[in-house]
Design a protein around this motif. Structure first.
Motif, PDB file in Angstrom:
ATOM      1  N   PRO A  72       0.805  -1.217   0.000  1.00 54.02           N
ATOM      2  CA  PRO A  72       0.000   0.000   0.000  1.00 54.02           C
ATOM      3  C   PRO A  72       0.846   1.279   0.000  1.00 54.02           C
ATOM      4  N   SER A 116      -5.408   3.030   0.060  1.00 52.69           N
ATOM      5  CA  SER A 116      -4.044   2.727   0.521  1.00 52.69           C
ATOM      6  C   SER A 116      -3.722   3.460   1.820  1.00 52.69           C
ATOM      7  N   MET A 119      -5.427   1.455   4.534  1.00 53.67           N
ATOM      8  CA  MET A 119      -4.718   0.185   4.719  1.00 53.67           C
ATOM      9  C   MET A 119      -3.503   0.385   5.614  1.00 53.67           C
ATOM     10  N   ASP A 185       4.701  -0.003   6.608  1.00 51.22           N
ATOM     11  CA  ASP A 185       3.605  -0.963   6.611  1.00 51.22           C
ATOM     12  C   ASP A 185       3.819  -1.874   7.810  1.00 51.22           C
ATOM     13  N   ASP A 330      -6.024  -5.623   3.884  1.00 49.82           N
ATOM     14  CA  ASP A 330      -5.959  -4.750   2.717  1.00 49.82           C
ATOM     15  C   ASP A 330      -7.148  -4.978   1.791  1.00 49.82           C
TER      16      ASP A 330
END
Length: 401
Positions: A72, A116, A119, A185, A330
């Protein structure tokens, strides 16, 4: 993952939320100027306005497939500059075809950007081990206030769209792109090779996700009601001056910012289910006050309650999807994000049609009932991953200031 890296990732994502809030506000608050610049007729304008959220939904669906192979953060790193450049193109064009193309690119990129960002927010919240999603959305609200203020200044000084947009783009584009170097992430940092191979393979049951999808739609029906009808309602129904009629949306944005700024503390103290229930009741009460208001200031009180109530629902809906399907968060968020645009598309026409056919006071009761219906689905915000077959939350939690 080090605490410093998590803090840097949180700060860079907060900047992205702020930039997106400012960008979107700059677009929607100058719609009359866009219409005048390109000579878009009143009959054609709704087509342009509907195309943006429809294409955003397409972008959100597409990103579900992309993030199976790309993180993402990679999507966000490139989607945000595209959104900003598309905004600049809206102000720089000279023909209807050019603005249609710019808005089309804007819509597709916004869908990828919104999905994104959320996420990454959910993955960082998991890494932190405590609620931080409302803080990201508070940054979005702050950006919205900044963007609306810049748009007001552009309109006040009679600046062209290009002159209104380029200062924001010149500042935000390099800032967001440089900040993207520190994206983190949280889920990826904890995955081993075996978990990486399973990415995207965990099924997401649409039936189980549907309660959250409905809540997302209800929240955005309420939000679009405020953004599209608050000024008209105050002026035409409650008899306010034209100047005063511009105040409710600003009040709504400020109370949204305040509510989100403290909302994470409420989630940590009382839990997501309780906070969402309280927000739903408060938002419904706000719509009730607006519908029954005898004057402009009472109506203003209603819009204030609305901001404080609605502001907690959307961030917690994304977070709940991440908890429900931790092995495929996601995918769940990409699908859930589509209902953001469904609510936006439905809300404004629904209230307008009911207002014309019945009354605008009566029309305000419809989003009130829909927001109140969130109480029925509130238990989904306390999702147990094992119950939904989504795997188990990782037991670690990083203590980060």
């Amino acid at each position: 993952m080090t605490n410093a890296r998590l803090r840097h990732g949180r700060a860079s994502l907060t900047l992205s939320f702020f930039a997106q809030g400012a960008t979107f506000a700059l677009l929607v608050t100058r719609i009359p100027a866009i219409q005048d610049r390109y000579g878009i007729s009143d009959g054609l304008l709704p087509v342009f306005l509907a195309a943006v959220p429809i294409l955003a939904g397409v972008g959100s669906v597409a990103i579900e497939k992309v993030v199976v192979r790309a993180r993402p953060g990679t999507v966000l790193r490139w989607a945000q500059p595209v959104v900003l450049l598309a905004l600049l193109a809206v102000g720089a064009g000279s023909a209807v075809g050019e603005v249609a193309l710019a808005l089309g690119v804007f819509g597709l990129a916004v869908g990828a950007l919104d999905a994104s960002m959320n996420m990454m927010g959910v993955s960082l919240q998991r890494a932190y081990g405590r609620s931080i999603m409302l803080g990201f959305h508070a940054a979005y609200s702050l950006g919205g206030i900044a963007g609306a203020s810049m748009a007001w200044a552009g309109a006040h000084w009679d600046l062209s769209l290009l002159m209104s947009y380029w200062p924001a783009v010149v500042v935000l584009l390099p800032a967001a792109f440089i900040g993207s170097r520190w994206y983190v992430d949280g889920t990826a940092m904890d995955e081993g090779p075996a978990e990486e191979q399973l990415k995207g393979s965990v099924p997401v049951s649409f039936r189980l996700l549907m309660p959250l999808c409905l809540v997302m739609s209800f929240a955005y029906i309420g939000d679009s009601t405020v953004s599209n009808w608050s000024a008209k309602y105050l002026q035409d129904v409650l008899g306010s001056s034209e100047q005063l009629s511009t105040v409710p949306y600003n009040v709504y944005m400020v109370t949204t910012l305040l509510g989100r700024a403290v909302g994470d503390f409420g989630v940590r103290r009382f839990g997501a289910v309780t906070v969402v229930r309280f927000g739903s009741v408060l938002a419904a009460a706000g719509f009730g006050v607006v519908a029954g208001a005898g004057g402009a200031w009472t109506g203003m009180l209603g819009f204030t309650l609305l901001g404080l109530g609605l502001c907690v629902i959307v961030p917690q809906t994304f977070a709940a999807a991440g908890r429900m399907f931790p092995g495929a968060s996601d995918t769940a968020i990409a699908r859930l994000n589509v209902f953001n645009y469904v609510g936006f598309l439905v809300g404004s026409p629904l209230v307008g049609a009911l207002g014309d056919a019945w009354s605008y006071r009566g029309a305000m009761l419809v989003p009130m009932v829909l927001v109140l219906a969130t109480l029925v689905y509130a238990k989904s915000f306390g999702a147990d991953p094992a119950r939904y077959g989504g795997g188990h939350e990782r037991p670690h939690a990083v203590d980060v200031g």
